[in-house]
Structure formats: C-alpha cells, structure tokens
Design a protein around this motif. Structure first.
Motif, PDB file in Angstrom:
ATOM      1  N   TRP A   8       0.827  -1.211   0.000  1.00 26.39           N
ATOM      2  CA  TRP A   8       0.000   0.000   0.000  1.00 26.39           C
ATOM      3  C   TRP A   8       0.857   1.256   0.000  1.00 26.39           C
ATOM      4  O   TRP A   8       0.495   2.270  -0.585  1.00 26.39           O
ATOM      5  CB  TRP A   8      -0.957   0.010   1.190  1.00 26.39           C
ATOM      6  N   TYR A   9       2.006   1.226   0.622  1.00 27.00           N
ATOM      7  CA  TYR A   9       2.887   2.387   0.686  1.00 27.00           C
ATOM      8  C   TYR A   9       3.444   2.737  -0.696  1.00 27.00           C
ATOM      9  O   TYR A   9       3.646   3.904  -1.012  1.00 27.00           O
ATOM     10  CB  TYR A   9       4.016   2.171   1.697  1.00 27.00           C
ATOM     11  N   LEU A  12       0.494   4.384  -2.535  1.00 26.44           N
ATOM     12  CA  LEU A  12       0.307   5.734  -2.002  1.00 26.44           C
ATOM     13  C   LEU A  12       1.391   6.676  -2.520  1.00 26.44           C
ATOM     14  O   LEU A  12       1.108   7.809  -2.939  1.00 26.44           O
ATOM     15  CB  LEU A  12       0.317   5.709  -0.468  1.00 26.44           C
ATOM     16  N   THR A  13       2.627   6.227  -2.553  1.00 27.60           N
ATOM     17  CA  THR A  13       3.732   7.038  -3.063  1.00 27.60           C
ATOM     18  C   THR A  13       3.519   7.390  -4.536  1.00 27.60           C
ATOM     19  O   THR A  13       3.723   8.531  -4.948  1.00 27.60           O
ATOM     20  CB  THR A  13       5.073   6.294  -2.885  1.00 27.60           C
ATOM     21  N   LEU A  15       0.646   7.537  -6.183  1.00 21.49           N
ATOM     22  CA  LEU A  15      -0.484   8.466  -6.291  1.00 21.49           C
ATOM     23  C   LEU A  15      -0.095   9.880  -5.879  1.00 21.49           C
ATOM     24  O   LEU A  15      -0.456  10.860  -6.547  1.00 21.49           O
ATOM     25  CB  LEU A  15      -1.663   7.975  -5.456  1.00 21.49           C
ATOM     26  N   VAL A  16       0.634  10.013  -4.794  1.00 19.70           N
ATOM     27  CA  VAL A  16       1.047  11.335  -4.315  1.00 19.70           C
ATOM     28  C   VAL A  16       1.995  11.991  -5.310  1.00 19.70           C
ATOM     29  O   VAL A  16       1.836  13.171  -5.654  1.00 19.70           O
ATOM     30  CB  VAL A  16       1.696  11.233  -2.910  1.00 19.70           C
ATOM     31  N   SER A  17       2.980  11.253  -5.816  1.00 17.00           N
ATOM     32  CA  SER A  17       3.924  11.847  -6.767  1.00 17.00           C
ATOM     33  C   SER A  17       3.225  12.236  -8.066  1.00 17.00           C
ATOM     34  O   SER A  17       3.492  13.291  -8.635  1.00 17.00           O
ATOM     35  CB  SER A  17       5.109  10.923  -7.034  1.00 17.00           C
ATOM     36  N   GLY A  19       0.061  13.063  -8.375  1.00 16.80           N
ATOM     37  CA  GLY A  19      -0.758  14.233  -8.058  1.00 16.80           C
ATOM     38  C   GLY A  19       0.071  15.499  -7.988  1.00 16.80           C
ATOM     39  O   GLY A  19      -0.352  16.560  -8.470  1.00 16.80           O
ATOM     40  N   LEU A  20       1.241  15.417  -7.395  1.00 17.85           N
ATOM     41  CA  LEU A  20       2.114  16.592  -7.311  1.00 17.85           C
ATOM     42  C   LEU A  20       2.602  17.027  -8.683  1.00 17.85           C
ATOM     43  O   LEU A  20       2.688  18.226  -8.968  1.00 17.85           O
ATOM     44  CB  LEU A  20       3.300  16.317  -6.387  1.00 17.85           C
ATOM     45  N   TRP A  23      -0.331  18.737 -10.336  1.00 19.17           N
ATOM     46  CA  TRP A  23      -0.580  20.034  -9.699  1.00 19.17           C
ATOM     47  C   TRP A  23       0.438  21.079 -10.149  1.00 19.17           C
ATOM     48  O   TRP A  23       0.074  22.197 -10.487  1.00 19.17           O
ATOM     49  CB  TRP A  23      -0.554  19.881  -8.183  1.00 19.17           C
TER      50      TRP A  23
END
Length: 139
Positions: A8-9, A12-13, A15-17, A19-20, A23
């Motif tokens: 999961w980590y 999550l990593t 998805l966050v990267s 998204g950034l 953005w």
C-alpha cells in the motif's frame, strides 16, 4: 489485489507523486510565465508583448516594446484589433503592474481564440527586478 494490499505504501507514493506532478504542471499554466520565458517568447517565437494597464499607468512606465491595450478594452464585445496580432497562434505575452490583471486578460484572450495568451508572473515589478528595459511615454 494482494500485491496492492501488501504494498500500500508504494501505491500511495505513486499516487502522491503523480498528483504533485499534475498540480505543478497545472499551476504553471494558470500562473503565467516567468520573466525569462516571456523574453524568450517575444524574442524567439515572435510573441507580442502587451501591457494591459490603463493609459496613465502605461505612460508612467512599461516594458520596452510593449503595446498598450487596457484590460477595460478587452472586456467589450469587440477586441482592439490594431494592437492584437491577427495571427491568433502567435504567443501573446500580457503584463500589468503585478500580474493580476494580466492573468484576467489572458483568460479573456484565450476565450477569444488566442490559445497562446499568457501572463507574466509578477508583472512589471518582476520585469524591473530582472533589470529589463523600461520605457516611459511622453505625456
């Protein structure tokens, strides 16, 4: 599915990267261009530099070579055809004192078909800080 749960980590990593990255790319388009990019657009891509300040502000000081098309004239039904390029594919680099009015003008021009209309981040203030030429008009 078991892989996703156990790692999961990693998900999550990713998805966050992602998204950034999205953005920052969107923020760059919405916030305009930095002064160096504005100069590049004007010099290398035949971009047109337009100051959207009111006439009195323009006369007090503007970027060298900028045309004056006040923001108030862009909100009417007819655009000031003389000052805007007839080729809507050319970059239109917009500037005001701080960049806020230029950002609004970029939105207006994009709706009118100027796909490459961009505002200069920081406006004339940033232009001055970059030690680029400032002109004054005779009163």
């Amino acid at each position: 599915m078991k892989f996703l749960i156990e790692n999961w980590y990693l998900v999550l990593t990713a998805l966050v990267s992602g998204g950034l990255l999205l953005w920052t790319s969107m923020r760059g388009k919405m916030g305009g261009v930095v002064v160096a990019e504005a100069v590049r657009l004007v010099n290398r891509e035949k971009g047109v530099l337009i100051d959207v300040c009111e006439t009195e502000e323009y006369a007090a000081g503007h970027a060298g070579g900028a045309r004056n098309v006040p923001l108030s004239t862009l909100t009417g039904t007819e655009l000031p055809a003389r000052q805007l390029p007839s080729n809507k594919a050319l970059p239109v680099v917009l500037m005001c004192q701080t960049g806020a009015r230029a950002q609004r003008a970029a939105g207006i021009l994009q709706k009118q078909g100027y796909a490459n209309a961009v505002a200069v981040q920081g406006g004339l203030k940033a232009w001055r800080e970059a030690s680029l030429p400032i002109e004054k008009s005779a009163a």
